[in-house]
Design a protein around this motif. Structure first.
Motif, PDB file in Angstrom:
ATOM      1  N   UNK A  89       0.792  -1.229   0.000  1.00  0.00           N
ATOM      2  CA  UNK A  89       0.000   0.000   0.000  1.00  0.00           C
ATOM      3  C   UNK A  89       0.819   1.270   0.000  1.00  0.00           C
ATOM      4  N   UNK A  90       2.127   1.150   0.278  1.00  0.00           N
ATOM      5  CA  UNK A  90       2.960   2.353   0.341  1.00  0.00           C
ATOM      6  C   UNK A  90       3.256   2.921  -1.036  1.00  0.00           C
ATOM      7  N   UNK A  91       3.079   2.100  -2.063  1.00  0.00           N
ATOM      8  CA  UNK A  91       3.213   2.611  -3.424  1.00  0.00           C
ATOM      9  C   UNK A  91       4.628   2.879  -3.891  1.00  0.00           C
ATOM     10  N   UNK A  92       5.618   2.369  -3.166  1.00  0.00           N
ATOM     11  CA  UNK A  92       6.997   2.539  -3.603  1.00  0.00           C
ATOM     12  C   UNK A  92       7.593   3.897  -3.308  1.00  0.00           C
ATOM     13  N   UNK A  93       6.822   4.814  -2.736  1.00  0.00           N
ATOM     14  CA  UNK A  93       7.335   6.136  -2.384  1.00  0.00           C
ATOM     15  C   UNK A  93       7.995   6.090  -1.000  1.00  0.00           C
ATOM     16  N   UNK A  94       9.024   6.930  -0.765  1.00  0.00           N
ATOM     17  CA  UNK A  94       9.707   6.924   0.530  1.00  0.00           C
ATOM     18  C   UNK A  94       8.755   7.209   1.686  1.00  0.00           C
ATOM     19  N   UNK A  95       8.929   6.479   2.768  1.00  0.00           N
ATOM     20  CA  UNK A  95       8.121   6.723   3.966  1.00  0.00           C
ATOM     21  C   UNK A  95       8.884   6.250   5.197  1.00  0.00           C
ATOM     22  N   UNK A  96       8.476   6.771   6.342  1.00  0.00           N
ATOM     23  CA  UNK A  96       9.048   6.396   7.623  1.00  0.00           C
ATOM     24  C   UNK A  96       8.131   5.402   8.324  1.00  0.00           C
ATOM     25  N   UNK A  97       8.713   4.353   8.861  1.00  0.00           N
ATOM     26  CA  UNK A  97       7.985   3.433   9.728  1.00  0.00           C
ATOM     27  C   UNK A  97       8.656   3.502  11.106  1.00  0.00           C
ATOM     28  N   UNK A  98       7.932   4.011  12.080  1.00  0.00           N
ATOM     29  CA  UNK A  98       8.478   4.173  13.432  1.00  0.00           C
ATOM     30  C   UNK A  98       7.727   3.253  14.383  1.00  0.00           C
ATOM     31  N   UNK A  99       8.460   2.350  15.031  1.00  0.00           N
ATOM     32  CA  UNK A  99       7.880   1.489  16.057  1.00  0.00           C
ATOM     33  C   UNK A  99       8.491   1.907  17.389  1.00  0.00           C
ATOM     34  N   UNK A 100       7.701   2.565  18.200  1.00  0.00           N
ATOM     35  CA  UNK A 100       8.157   3.083  19.493  1.00  0.00           C
ATOM     36  C   UNK A 100       7.886   2.057  20.589  1.00  0.00           C
ATOM     37  N   UNK A 101       8.778   1.982  21.546  1.00  0.00           N
ATOM     38  CA  UNK A 101       8.748   0.995  22.642  1.00  0.00           C
ATOM     39  C   UNK A 101       8.738  -0.436  22.106  1.00  0.00           C
ATOM     40  N   UNK A 102       9.646  -0.678  21.202  1.00  0.00           N
ATOM     41  CA  UNK A 102       9.828  -2.006  20.612  1.00  0.00           C
ATOM     42  C   UNK A 102      10.009  -3.100  21.672  1.00  0.00           C
ATOM     43  N   UNK A 103      10.697  -2.843  22.806  1.00  0.00           N
ATOM     44  CA  UNK A 103      10.870  -3.906  23.804  1.00  0.00           C
ATOM     45  C   UNK A 103       9.563  -4.489  24.339  1.00  0.00           C
ATOM     46  N   UNK A 104       8.490  -3.705  24.335  1.00  0.00           N
ATOM     47  CA  UNK A 104       7.213  -4.251  24.799  1.00  0.00           C
ATOM     48  C   UNK A 104       6.763  -5.417  23.916  1.00  0.00           C
ATOM     49  N   UNK A 105       6.967  -5.290  22.610  1.00  0.00           N
ATOM     50  CA  UNK A 105       6.581  -6.365  21.692  1.00  0.00           C
ATOM     51  C   UNK A 105       7.487  -7.573  21.860  1.00  0.00           C
ATOM     52  N   UNK A 106       8.781  -7.318  22.078  1.00  0.00           N
ATOM     53  CA  UNK A 106       9.725  -8.419  22.257  1.00  0.00           C
ATOM     54  C   UNK A 106       9.525  -9.136  23.580  1.00  0.00           C
ATOM     55  N   UNK A 107       8.983  -8.450  24.571  1.00  0.00           N
ATOM     56  CA  UNK A 107       8.787  -9.085  25.880  1.00  0.00           C
ATOM     57  C   UNK A 107       7.562 -10.000  25.882  1.00  0.00           C
ATOM     58  N   UNK A 108       6.511  -9.648  25.131  1.00  0.00           N
ATOM     59  CA  UNK A 108       5.319 -10.496  25.090  1.00  0.00           C
ATOM     60  C   UNK A 108       5.463 -11.627  24.083  1.00  0.00           C
ATOM     61  N   UNK A 109       6.384 -11.454  23.119  1.00  0.00           N
ATOM     62  CA  UNK A 109       6.640 -12.506  22.135  1.00  0.00           C
ATOM     63  C   UNK A 109       8.138 -12.566  21.868  1.00  0.00           C
ATOM     64  N   UNK A 110       8.861 -13.486  22.510  1.00  0.00           N
ATOM     65  CA  UNK A 110      10.322 -13.580  22.326  1.00  0.00           C
ATOM     66  C   UNK A 110      10.748 -13.785  20.878  1.00  0.00           C
ATOM     67  N   UNK A 111       9.809 -14.247  20.046  1.00  0.00           N
ATOM     68  CA  UNK A 111      10.150 -14.487  18.638  1.00  0.00           C
ATOM     69  C   UNK A 111      10.014 -13.220  17.794  1.00  0.00           C
ATOM     70  N   UNK A 112       9.567 -12.135  18.372  1.00  0.00           N
ATOM     71  CA  UNK A 112       9.301 -10.939  17.572  1.00  0.00           C
ATOM     72  C   UNK A 112      10.542 -10.406  16.848  1.00  0.00           C
ATOM     73  N   UNK A 113      11.742 -10.396  17.466  1.00  0.00           N
ATOM     74  CA  UNK A 113      12.925  -9.965  16.709  1.00  0.00           C
ATOM     75  C   UNK A 113      13.160 -10.804  15.455  1.00  0.00           C
ATOM     76  N   UNK A 114      12.884 -12.114  15.543  1.00  0.00           N
ATOM     77  CA  UNK A 114      13.027 -12.966  14.358  1.00  0.00           C
ATOM     78  C   UNK A 114      11.985 -12.609  13.307  1.00  0.00           C
ATOM     79  N   UNK A 115      10.792 -12.280  13.769  1.00  0.00           N
ATOM     80  CA  UNK A 115       9.742 -11.856  12.830  1.00  0.00           C
ATOM     81  C   UNK A 115      10.184 -10.587  12.108  1.00  0.00           C
TER      82      UNK A 115
END
Length: 472
Positions: free
Chosen positions: A99-125
């Motif tokens: 959906x981004x259409x190939x144009x430059x964009x920023x993807x910011x995921x803030x407080x990434x450790x919260x996702x890694x703490x509830x799912x240890x596999x998230x860094x691999x994902x």
């Protein structure tokens, strides 16, 4: 009460982020302790850019995933994704890439450790997402987190699935005294110094203890009151790192009370010195504790003359004036804490921070060429007997020169010839200075006597610094 502050400093960090944006396909890691201004920085960076910002939470992974899917749906205009129940992160990222259409964009995921703490596999994902889905789609990704230890373990460490993907990393530090001073030009040097001694340049703390405000009232309302925003701040900070309170709290408290050597800390806590090593190492990695050694130690990491100090100014304040009196404060009795502050805040606590600020100013003077020295390391000096101490010293990395300085934080009195003579006498007792040309320095916030100014104007070996500016 707190006040919303304007965006302060961070020019070097913004330049790094903008460079990554211009080059494209960046994988940027931004991390640092709570309240240091990470989110404010990345939101400032995202201004006037096509950006998707997602703030992770401590709630269940499925709820985080659904919120992220809704954010992606809004960003891409994918109405079906907004209504669908998605059970796989990869599907959402594929929808984002398409959906981004190939144009430059920023993807910011803030407080990434919260996702890694509830799912240890998230860094691999995320490894798969970056390598197989987002790479080459115009995305510049920013992973941000407040847990320094988890950001290192889950993103930066060699064992992490994401290792080697980053194109830049920023460990955000507190604002420097210079940045804070420039942001409050209407405040006096003393007002900025007092505020900085309490906040250490942490932007969120500056909202409560702003230079020029009623600092004593701010402390009473926000730190000493059990309902105050900062009353339990160190506990929250340690819990962010997943540490048990006991060992870390005890060590920080012992150091703040003046036990600065390993054996002193162990004796104070009735523990074996060897038992403390893991806690000391962890606290130093987090930037909450620092081990200082004399400026002329050839191998600092091996020095047996090291002294620990609480590296964070607010933590140092809290462990000095709040933690020892929590029993009374819980009963609504602020008097013991306020009495302790009355005795030592301006006579000992602020002057201690002034030494750090003076060392920072000395480094800036050297970089600006106002002091002809290229310091290899700036630190204090003390001998093992404790009979000789100097506040700011350095050896020249390229010539047989050295710097020896003292910081004087007097209430009103100007620094005079007596202080200069005492400094010279101390320097003669430092072995590493005897074979070098020594530049002497005095740092003051109340100025210097005319007699001393006259001596300095006639002798380039004497540097006088007032309000962090060289005056002679």
């Amino acid at each position: 009460m707190s006040r919303t502050l304007p965006f302060i400093g961070r020019q070097q960090e913004l330049e790094t982020l903008e460079r990554e944006w211009r080059e494209g396909n960046g994988f940027i890691v931004v991390y640092g302790r709570r309240r240091v201004g990470k989110t404010r920085l990345i939101k400032r960076f995202a201004e006037n850019k096509r950006a998707l910002y997602f703030l992770a939470s401590k709630e269940d992974e499925a709820l985080n995933r659904q919120r992220f899917a809704r954010d992606v749906a809004t960003f891409t205009g994918n109405a079906l994704l907004a209504e669908a129940r998605v059970d796989d992160w990869r599907t959402i990222f594929q929808a984002l890439a398409q959906g981004a259409g190939g144009e430059p964009y920023l993807l910011i995921i803030d407080e990434f450790p919260y996702l890694a703490s509830v799912n240890p596999a998230f860094p691999s994902i995320m490894q798969y997402v970056w390598d197989e889905i987002l790479a080459g789609t115009g995305a510049t990704m920013v992973l941000c987190g407040s847990s320094v230890s988890m950001m290192y373990d889950k993103v930066l460490a060699h064992k992490s699935p994401l290792y080697g993907r980053r194109t830049a990393q920023l460990r955000l530090r507190p604002l420097s005294f210079h940045e804070v001073s420039d942001a409050f030009p209407e405040a006096t040097f003393d007002q900025v110094m007092e505020s900085y001694a309490l906040t250490g340049g942490i932007p969120k703390y500056l909202e409560f203890m702003t230079p020029g405000s009623d600092i004593e009232l701010a402390i009473e309302q926000n730190v000493l009151s059990t309902s105050g925003f900062l009353y339990e701040e160190p506990l929250f900070l340690l819990s962010e790192e997943g540490r048990s309170y006991g060992g870390a709290l005890s060590i920080l408290s012992a150091v703040a009370l003046g036990n600065r050597k390993t054996h002193e800390i162990a004796t104070f806590l009735s523990r074996k010195a060897t038992d403390l090593s893991p806690y000391l190492r962890q606290l130093m990695e987090l930037g909450l504790l620092e081990r200082q050694v004399p400026f002329d130690e050839r191998y600092p990491e091996r020095s047996k003359n090291g002294l620990y100090r609480v590296a964070d100014n607010f933590m140092r304040f809290w462990f000095t004036y709040v933690h020892p009196f929590r029993g009374e404060l819980e009963m609504g009795n602020m008097r013991p804490s306020k009495d302790a502050m009355c005795r030592t805040l301006r006579s000992k606590f602020v002057p201690f921070a002034f030494e750090e600020v003076s060392a920072e100013a000395f480094g800036e003077l050297c970089r600006a060429g106002e002091v002809e020295l290229t310091p290899s390391r700036i630190a204090g000096y003390w001998n093992r007997k404790g009979s000789v101490e100097l506040d700011v010293c350095a050896l020249d990395a390229a010539a047989p020169r050295a710097f020896a300085g003292e910081c004087k934080y007097y209430d009103r009195r100007q620094v005079g010839v007596a202080e200069w003579r005492a400094l010279v006498e101390k320097a003669t007792q430092v072995p590493s200075l005897r074979e070098r040309e020594v530049i002497f320095g005095l740092f003051s916030h109340t100025g210097f006597s005319e007699e001393l100014l006259g001596i300095a104007r006639a002798d380039d070996r004497l540097v006088l610094v007032n309000h962090n500016k060289r005056v002679a």
